[in-house]
Scaffold this motif. Structure first.
Motif, short mmCIF file in Angstrom:
data_model
loop_
_atom_site.label_atom_id
_atom_site.label_comp_id
_atom_site.label_asym_id
_atom_site.label_seq_id
_atom_site.Cartn_x
_atom_site.Cartn_y
_atom_site.Cartn_z
N ALA B 22 0.85 -1.17 0.01
CA ALA B 22 0.08 0.00 0.12
C ALA B 22 0.70 1.19 0.26
O ALA B 22 0.34 2.37 0.37
CB ALA B 22 -0.94 -0.17 1.18
N GLY B 23 1.90 1.21 -0.40
CA GLY B 23 2.85 2.29 -0.36
C GLY B 23 4.22 2.19 -1.14
O GLY B 23 4.42 0.99 -1.29
N PRO B 24 5.11 3.09 -1.34
CA PRO B 24 6.19 2.91 -2.28
C PRO B 24 7.17 2.34 -1.47
O PRO B 24 8.36 1.89 -2.15
CB PRO B 24 6.80 4.39 -2.64
CG PRO B 24 6.02 5.20 -1.54
CD PRO B 24 4.80 4.53 -1.08
N TYR B 25 7.22 1.90 -0.10
CA TYR B 25 8.36 1.36 0.48
C TYR B 25 8.07 -0.10 0.85
O TYR B 25 8.98 -0.99 1.32
CB TYR B 25 8.53 1.90 1.92
CG TYR B 25 8.99 3.48 1.81
CD1 TYR B 25 8.35 4.40 2.03
CD2 TYR B 25 10.51 3.62 1.53
CE1 TYR B 25 8.80 5.72 1.81
CE2 TYR B 25 10.98 4.96 1.42
CZ TYR B 25 10.08 5.92 1.46
OH TYR B 25 10.56 7.33 1.34
N ALA B 26 6.88 -0.47 0.09
CA ALA B 26 6.61 -1.74 0.25
C ALA B 26 6.42 -2.34 -1.27
O ALA B 26 6.51 -3.48 -1.72
CB ALA B 26 5.11 -2.42 0.97
N GLU B 27 5.92 -1.62 -2.27
CA GLU B 27 5.67 -2.07 -3.46
C GLU B 27 6.75 -2.68 -4.11
O GLU B 27 6.67 -3.75 -4.79
CB GLU B 27 4.78 -1.02 -4.31
CG GLU B 27 3.90 -1.36 -5.36
CD GLU B 27 4.33 -0.94 -6.54
OE1 GLU B 27 5.01 0.38 -6.41
OE2 GLU B 27 4.53 -1.72 -7.63
N PRO B 28 7.98 -2.19 -4.25
CA PRO B 28 9.11 -2.72 -4.81
C PRO B 28 9.45 -3.99 -4.47
O PRO B 28 9.90 -4.95 -5.07
CB PRO B 28 10.23 -1.82 -4.70
CG PRO B 28 9.79 -0.34 -4.33
CD PRO B 28 8.49 -0.95 -3.54
N ILE B 29 9.31 -4.11 -3.06
CA ILE B 29 9.61 -5.44 -2.41
C ILE B 29 8.72 -6.47 -3.05
O ILE B 29 8.96 -7.63 -3.14
CB ILE B 29 9.51 -5.39 -0.87
CG1 ILE B 29 10.50 -4.17 -0.38
CG2 ILE B 29 9.99 -6.82 -0.23
CD1 ILE B 29 10.41 -4.32 1.09
N THR B 30 7.33 -6.10 -3.09
CA THR B 30 6.56 -6.98 -3.63
C THR B 30 6.89 -7.48 -5.02
O THR B 30 6.53 -9.00 -5.28
CB THR B 30 4.96 -6.56 -3.57
OG1 THR B 30 4.72 -6.02 -2.23
CG2 THR B 30 3.98 -7.56 -3.87
N ARG B 31 7.17 -6.62 -5.68
CA ARG B 31 7.56 -7.01 -7.18
C ARG B 31 8.66 -8.07 -7.00
O ARG B 31 8.71 -9.06 -7.80
CB ARG B 31 8.12 -5.75 -8.00
CG ARG B 31 7.31 -5.73 -9.20
CD ARG B 31 7.65 -4.46 -10.08
NE ARG B 31 7.28 -3.07 -9.45
CZ ARG B 31 8.15 -1.96 -9.19
NH1 ARG B 31 9.33 -2.14 -9.78
NH2 ARG B 31 7.87 -0.88 -8.53
N LEU B 32 9.66 -7.57 -6.05
CA LEU B 32 10.96 -8.69 -6.10
C LEU B 32 10.34 -10.20 -5.45
O LEU B 32 10.72 -11.07 -6.19
CB LEU B 32 11.95 -8.06 -4.99
CG LEU B 32 13.11 -8.99 -4.88
CD1 LEU B 32 13.92 -9.22 -6.01
CD2 LEU B 32 14.15 -8.28 -3.91
N ALA B 33 9.39 -9.83 -4.81
CA ALA B 33 8.80 -11.23 -4.24
C ALA B 33 8.34 -12.14 -5.19
O ALA B 33 8.50 -13.15 -5.17
CB ALA B 33 7.96 -10.86 -2.83
N TRP B 34 7.55 -11.35 -5.90
CA TRP B 34 6.78 -12.16 -6.93
C TRP B 34 7.74 -12.74 -7.89
O TRP B 34 7.60 -14.18 -8.37
CB TRP B 34 5.67 -11.17 -7.92
CG TRP B 34 4.57 -11.19 -7.37
CD1 TRP B 34 3.86 -10.12 -6.81
CD2 TRP B 34 3.51 -12.26 -6.93
NE1 TRP B 34 2.53 -10.35 -6.37
CE2 TRP B 34 2.41 -11.91 -6.43
CE3 TRP B 34 3.54 -13.64 -7.30
CZ2 TRP B 34 1.42 -12.48 -6.17
CZ3 TRP B 34 2.38 -14.48 -6.84
CH2 TRP B 34 1.34 -13.85 -6.28
N ALA B 35 8.86 -12.02 -8.39
CA ALA B 35 9.87 -12.54 -9.13
C ALA B 35 10.56 -13.71 -8.84
O ALA B 35 10.61 -14.66 -9.29
CB ALA B 35 10.97 -11.54 -9.63
N LEU B 36 10.82 -13.58 -7.32
CA LEU B 36 11.58 -14.56 -6.54
C LEU B 36 10.57 -15.95 -6.48
O LEU B 36 10.92 -16.90 -6.67
CB LEU B 36 11.94 -14.06 -5.21
CG LEU B 36 12.98 -13.34 -5.26
CD1 LEU B 36 13.16 -12.75 -3.75
CD2 LEU B 36 14.37 -13.70 -5.58
N LEU B 37 9.21 -15.85 -6.03
CA LEU B 37 8.38 -16.83 -6.07
C LEU B 37 8.16 -17.59 -7.44
O LEU B 37 8.36 -18.88 -7.44
CB LEU B 37 7.06 -16.39 -5.29
CG LEU B 37 7.20 -16.02 -4.09
CD1 LEU B 37 5.92 -15.15 -3.52
CD2 LEU B 37 7.31 -16.97 -3.13
#
Lengths: 840, 319, 90
Positions: B22-37
């Motif tokens: 829900a914010g720019p300090y979490a969103e890039p991590i989520t993108r990385l997380a999806w790539a990793l998963l």
């Protein structure tokens, strides 16, 4: 390189010898290596027995910690369950982790080494049999006493990693934390004793001709494992010592309010903690590399790459510890290269996995019991390794750290990387020590239940972590959405447990101990030496090794060995013997006379355990008495070592003569002492790191240290101690019997130097007033401890010299005393300067 | 469990918080997380396929798999390439998310971990205390907020997954974490470093306001509190509550426990674990030990039902 | 001794690099120092590879020893490069 020691490899052509061996030879071997009866089971030192006791005890702890896990899973099956109240759950999860990591995993693989290595290397026993007996009994007594703390509500509750400040006196006032610190602290001694044995055993007691490139992969794995223990365990030994001292004497190592730092504990703990998991994984991977070729009926593909992978893991695993601390607030430069190293460490694991796949590909794999567990292991371990790579990336770890995602990861790598190989190993090697093999039919059920149960239990945890479920929680709230995932995990855990139960039933029905002879035989058709026909004396004769799979490449070898057609078909001295060989090419160097059964290791072990337990419950008089008895038992045990033998040289086969005694850098005792010195040096180095760390992180609490100039006389004194030790040894060798004196005096003088140093520092700092004071006095205390042991050494040396037991040709005891006391001087020298240099 | 108190999670629900930024300090991590998963799953399938071929494949294929080359490619080359790319991404992302020191005019809040609740202190321009609160953080949407994370006792960890990764709270240190909520709403969190005892029941709520709503909230917090009288306030002062708690505008100024000046307006009680109503307030006062065993507030079972009701009503009125 | 140096050479270089980085980051953070150390270690690994490639090995053990040593130098090179990346990228 044709020869390492000047031994002529052409001499190997004399084997197998052709002449008939006299019948009395074998009978004499049997008599010398006799089996225990009744009480003698307590004093046995033969690795065939000690290894089985050790494995059994470790497996018992696996079951106990597993039951704790089931309790935890019941409690977490639904929100707000009241099966385990909060305080109890916190003790249970702490004990689950602690028992699994310290009392099951490491001892189990160490025990496998104790049992299997001598057989694999065709040695008659490990080089220090009484030391392994001591290590086992100390571990068994101490471990069971530690576990019992649960039943009286005194189990520690700080997590297996025991982070201060929660585990400091202020927040953990009871003796629960002390149980952990003192109980686990001394079990670490056990692990180090085992590691010393394994290093010397793997490098110095291999069958002649078994050069490093022909050594079984399990031996390589155990070598790396043992070296890692030597480097890593001192860190946690120091950390537990410091925390215990903080709790007992209020020295503020980890108290930020007085210039200590809780993060110091984390560095010290994880410098041990991360290598610890590779310490657990490597031997299991070594077992996999022994089992896969047998299951595939093909020689291991990529032997040298696997050796490389093991060495690489051994090194690189020491560079990743701070990936457990990515959320502590370390600077980005630091987290960056820990992240890079954490990536790098996954490569060696991948190398091993693909080696196994390649080996399976060129062979004809069978889905027997070991085969199934091997396959299950690969699947589970790779899954865990992949999530490991994910959390090696700092931003992802910032979300996943301390959640159930990590719980899932760690169980996938540990169960896949250690437990499944362990079960494969049990099915595989039980026929070597039991008169009956296990049931293949039941094994398929065991595997099916364990594999399914494991995945059902732990796969959902990845999702639970991503949904926000943190670790170490005794319950969770309705509305979190974690309910169904936890229920599924609980079901999986019980499936897994049921599989283990079936295994236990099979074990009870089929395992009949046969430590020497009468075993079920080479059921799976393996090619390595532990499958030679053996009795309690191991093999009748020690073969010349020419390849990696001797039993496959030489179908006559078993018969030849049994007929005594190789080395040592008899006891040359009438005592227990094995051949000591050179580290690279395994050329015979001398015969080691080994001890028979002895009560002293048992006595020393029991009273060591009592000593530490007494300190925990604060029964100081009893502790003192136990300590004194321990030292006396050890001295009595030592006094039986280094005794003269009638023959100077003996024929070990086909006319090859070697000495029966060795002193100096080639002796196995020297090697053991050097390894011990490395352990002590690591403890000292970690203490010095602690001082430097506090200076760098808590500069506001720093006061100028004692002056370097004033410390110079003390440093000089320590230098003289080193000189005395060196000169004693040299002078004695060239024929001066009185030359025992310099090192003896040095050993008595060293504590005085420490006392002077302490007095000098007391004028500047108080150990309970600041982190700096605590760290300086910790370094001084370590020095004092080493020096105190030095006094014992000096006294023992004096006693032996007076009894005429030290001559220029038989001076092993003098050698070891010079090494130890010389080390004491060197450590003191470095410490005196370092403490005055930091922050000067 | 207790009578009228039904605990309710602050953090959880679907979709998984880490994958629902829900914010720019979490969103890039989520993108990385999806790539990793997704990437991790793909690699697992490749390895399983290789294993399957090794076991059951055609003889020609199996033979090709059975050499040193497989080990070099599978164990070194392929991971070498993939991990280099991942490492570069990860290092770059770490640098961009790392919290730098406070910028001029940025909103600063100090959150101090306690056993087992959160002390929240809104700071002014010069670092002075402006507003005291507990267990809840109010921020305006679209604006970065710098959190100064500290601890008063043992290790804790501040974690609101939809807004940012976690950061530990360590005695003697101050760690910085920057968050920014893009949409108005409530975001749950939970302590993520074992702190003994009731660590499992140490939740947190971040409330993101529209600019008008935030201005109103701030005005309410800064306004002088209305005078109070009645049975509730009397009991509060007489029963020793002021020893630990503070209520602005009254003689109560204890600092050991959470500030109660606006407790009635909180989204939850007990550190993100209970709904906030008169019933739960009463339940907590009387018997917090059953709800949250080991917490630092003793039980107050001595009140009569009327008195308890008066106290709870007083708490409820402190909005 | 020589055998162990050959077998462990690459990893000794890695150890020097890694702990050097750690000490630099902990006590004297400086990008220049990190890059210098990284380049030095890369050169060491490359030199190791060249030395081993040129080594004449007639027996099985010596050949095996050389081949493990070279593979170790390659792995070490990769690890050193990765560990230097954080600073080189920044």
């Amino acid at each position: 390189m044709r020869s390492e020691t000047g031994f002529d490899p052409d001499l190997y052509q004399r084997f197998p010898t052709q002449e008939e061996r006299p019948a009395e030879e074998e009978e004499e071997l049997r008599r010398i290596w006799c089996a225990p009866h009744g009480w003698e089971y307590l004093t046995v030192v033969n690795n065939n027995y000690v290894g089985i006791f050790y494995l059994g005890t470790a497996f018992l702890f696996f079951l106990l910690a597993g039951v704790l896990a089931l309790l935890m899973r019941v409690q977490l099956a639904a929100p707000l369950m009241e099966v385990l109240p909060q305080a109890t759950y916190n003790q249970v999860f702490t004990m689950h982790g602690t028992v699994m990591m310290f009392l099951f995993a490491v001892p189990m693989v160490e025990a496998a080494g104790v049992l299997l290595l001598p057989q694999m290397l065709a040695a008659r026993d490990l080089p220090f049999p009484r030391l392994s007996a001591y290590a086992f009994w100390a571990y068994a007594v101490g471990g069971l006493a530690f576990f019992a703390s649960l039943f009286v509500g005194l189990a520690p509750d700080g997590g297996w990693f025991m982070y201060p400040p929660y585990t400091s006196k202020a927040y953990s006032p009871g003796i629960n934390a002390d149980f952990w610190l003192l109980g686990i602290g001394f079990i670490e001694i056990s692990a180090i004793a085992g590691a010393i044995e394994i290093i010397v055993g793997v490098l110095r007691t291999r069958a002649p001709g078994m050069s490093l490139d022909k050594m079984p992969i399990f031996a390589w794995a155990m070598l790396v494992f043992a070296v890692m223990i030597i480097i890593a365990f001192p860190s946690v030994i120091l950390a537990t010592l410091l925390l215990e001292i903080e709790r007992a004497f209020n020295w503020p190592f980890f108290d930020a309010a007085r210039g200590g730092d809780p993060v110091l504990w984390q560095h010290l703990f994880w410098f041990f903690g991360h290598p610890e998991v590779y310490i657990i994984f490597l031997p299991a991977a070594g077992m996999m590399s022994m089992i896969v070729p047998t299951v595939a009926k093909a020689e291991l593909v990529g032997y040298r790459l696997i050796v490389l992978a093991m060495i690489a893991t051994g090194f690189i695993s020491f560079g990743v510890w701070a990936h457990h601390m990515f959320t502590v607030g370390l600077p980005p430069m630091t987290t960056g290269f820990f992240s890079a190293a954490s990536m790098a460490v996954s490569l060696p694991a991948g190398i091993q996995v693909f080696s196994w796949i390649a080996t399976l590909a060129i062979g004809r794999p069978r889905f027997n019991a070991p085969g199934l567990f091997v396959l299950g292991s690969i699947v589970i371990f790779v899954t865990g390794g992949l999530t490991g790579v994910m959390v090696a990336l700092v931003p992802f770890d910032w979300q996943a750290h301390d959640t159930y995602f990590i719980v899932a990861h760690l169980h996938y790598v540990l169960i896949g990387g250690m437990v499944f190989p362990l079960f494969a190993a049990m099915y595989y090697w039980i026929p070597m020590v039991s008169s009956r093999a296990m049931s293949e039919r039941l094994a398929k059920w065991v595997f099916g239940l364990m594999f399914t149960g494991m995945n059902v239990a732990f796969m959902p945890m990845h999702l639970a972590g991503l949904m926000g479920m943190p670790r170490r929680v005794y319950t969770y709230l309705p509305g979190s959405g974690w309910d169904m995932l936890n229920l599924i995990s609980t079901v999986g855990a019980f499936l897994f447990a049921f599989g283990v139960l079936l295994f236990l039933i099979d074990l009870a029905r089929n395992f009949r101990m046969a430590p020497g002879g009468g075993n079920a035989g080479n059921v799976y058709g393996a090619g390595s030496l532990e499958w030679l026909p053996t009795e309690l004396y191991s093999t009748r004769s020690i073969p010349v090794v020419k390849s990696r799979e001797p039993l496959w490449d030489d179908p006559k070898i078993s018969d030849n060995v049994e007929q005594g057609r190789y080395f040592l078909p008899r006891s040359a001295t009438g005592l227990r013997e094995t051949i000591v060989t050179s580290p690279l090419l395994a050329e015979p160097q001398y015969v080691q006379i080994m001890p028979g059964p002895s009560v002293w290791p048992l006595v020393a072990a029991i009273f060591t355990a009592f000593f530490f337990l007494a300190l925990t419950v604060q029964a100081y008089m009893f502790g003192l008495a136990s300590g004194v008895i321990t030292v006396m038992a050890m001295l009595r045990w030592l006094s039986e070592t280094d005794r003269p033998i009638a023959q100077d040289e003996v024929d070990i086969g086909a006319g090859i003569m070697v000495p029966t005694y060795m002193t100096g850098p080639r002796s196995h005792g020297w090697w053991a002492m050097v390894i011990l010195m490395i352990v002590m040096a690591m403890i000292s180095a970690m203490a010095m790191f602690g001082l430097a760390f506090l200076w760098s992180n808590q500069p506001t609490f720093w006061t100028p240290p004692a002056l370097l100039g004033e410390g110079a006389p003390i440093a000089l004194g320590y230098g003289l101690v080193v000189a005395a030790a060196v000169s004693s040894r040299w002078l004695h060798r060239i024929g001066n019997n009185w030359a025992v004196a310099p090192v003896l005096l040095a050993g008595l003088a060293a504590p005085l130097l420490t006392w002077l140093d302490i007095r000098m520092w007391s004028a500047v700092l108080a150990p309970d007033a600041s982190g700096q004071g605590a760290a300086v006095f910790a370094i001084l205390s370590l020095q004092g401890t080493v020096a105190a042991i030095g006094i014992l050494f000096a006294a023992y040396l004096g006693w032996r010299a007076l009894r005429g037991l030290i001559t220029p040709t038989r001076n092993s005891t003098l050698d070891l005393a010079c090494l130890f006391i010389g080390y004491c001087g060197a450590q003191g020298l470095v410490g005196t300067i370092f403490t005055r240099a930091v922050g000067a | 469990m207790s009578n009228s108190a039904t605990l309710k999670a602050a953090l959880g629900g679907w979709p998984p918080a880490v994958l629902d930024p829900a914010g720019p300090y979490a969103e890039p991590i989520t993108r990385l997380a999806w790539a990793l998963l997704l990437g991790g799953t793909a690699v697992l399938l490749i390895v399983l396929a290789a294993l399957a071929v090794a076991l059951w494949g055609k003889p020609a294929l199996r033979k090709r798999l059975g050499g040193d080359r497989t080990i070099w490619i599978g164990g070194v080359v392929f991971p070498g390439v993939v991990l280099t790319a991942l490492l570069v991404w990860g290092l770059w992302l770490t640098g961009s998310l790392q919290a730098t020191a406070a910028r001029a005019g940025e909103m600063r809040v100090r959150v101090t971990g306690e056993m087992w609740w959160w002390r929240v202190t809104y700071l002014g321009e010069r670092g002075e205390t402006v507003i005291r609160d507990a267990n809840e953080l109010h921020v305006p949407v679209g604006q970065p907020v710098l959190l100064e994370l500290e601890s008063a006792d043992v290790l804790h960890s501040f974690w609101v997954p939809r807004l940012a990764g976690k950061m530990d709270m360590i005695p003697g240190r101050r760690n910085l974490l920057r968050i920014r909520a893009e949409q108005p709403g409530t975001y749950g969190g939970q302590c993520a470093e074992y702190c003994g005892g009731a660590h499992a029941l140490m939740g947190f709520v971040v409330v993101a306001h529209t600019p008008e709503s935030f201005a109103r909230w701030r005005a309410e917090r800064l306004a002088p509190p209305p005078p109070v009288s009645g049975r509730g306030p009397e009991l509060f002062l007489a029963s020793g509550c002021a020893g630990c708690h503070a209520i602005r505008g009254t003689p109560a100024n204890g600092t050991a426990g959470p500030d109660l000046t606006h407790v009635g307006a909180r989204r939850s009680l007990g550190a993100g674990i209970l709904p906030n109503n008169r019933g739960t307030l009463a339940g907590w006062i009387a018997d917090s030990q059953t709800i949250k065993p080991g917490n630092r507030m003793p039980n107050y079972k001595q009140f009569s039902p009327d008195d308890l009701n008066a106290l709870a009503a007083y708490m409820e009125s402190l909005k | 001794m020589k055998s162990w140096l050959i077998l462990l050479g690459g990893f000794i270089v890695w150890t020097v690099h890694f702990f050097g980085l750690y000490l630099i980051a902990e006590f004297a953070p400086s990008a220049t120092l990190v890059i210098a150390l990284t380049i030095l270690c890369i050169i060491a690994d490359l030199w190791l590879l060249r030395w081993l490639r040129a080594m004449a090995c007639s027996e099985a053990f010596a050949q095996w020893r050389r081949s493990v040593g070279m593979a170790g130098a390659v792995l070490s090179l990769l690890a050193v490069l990765w560990q230097g990346l954080p600073v080189m990228l920044a």
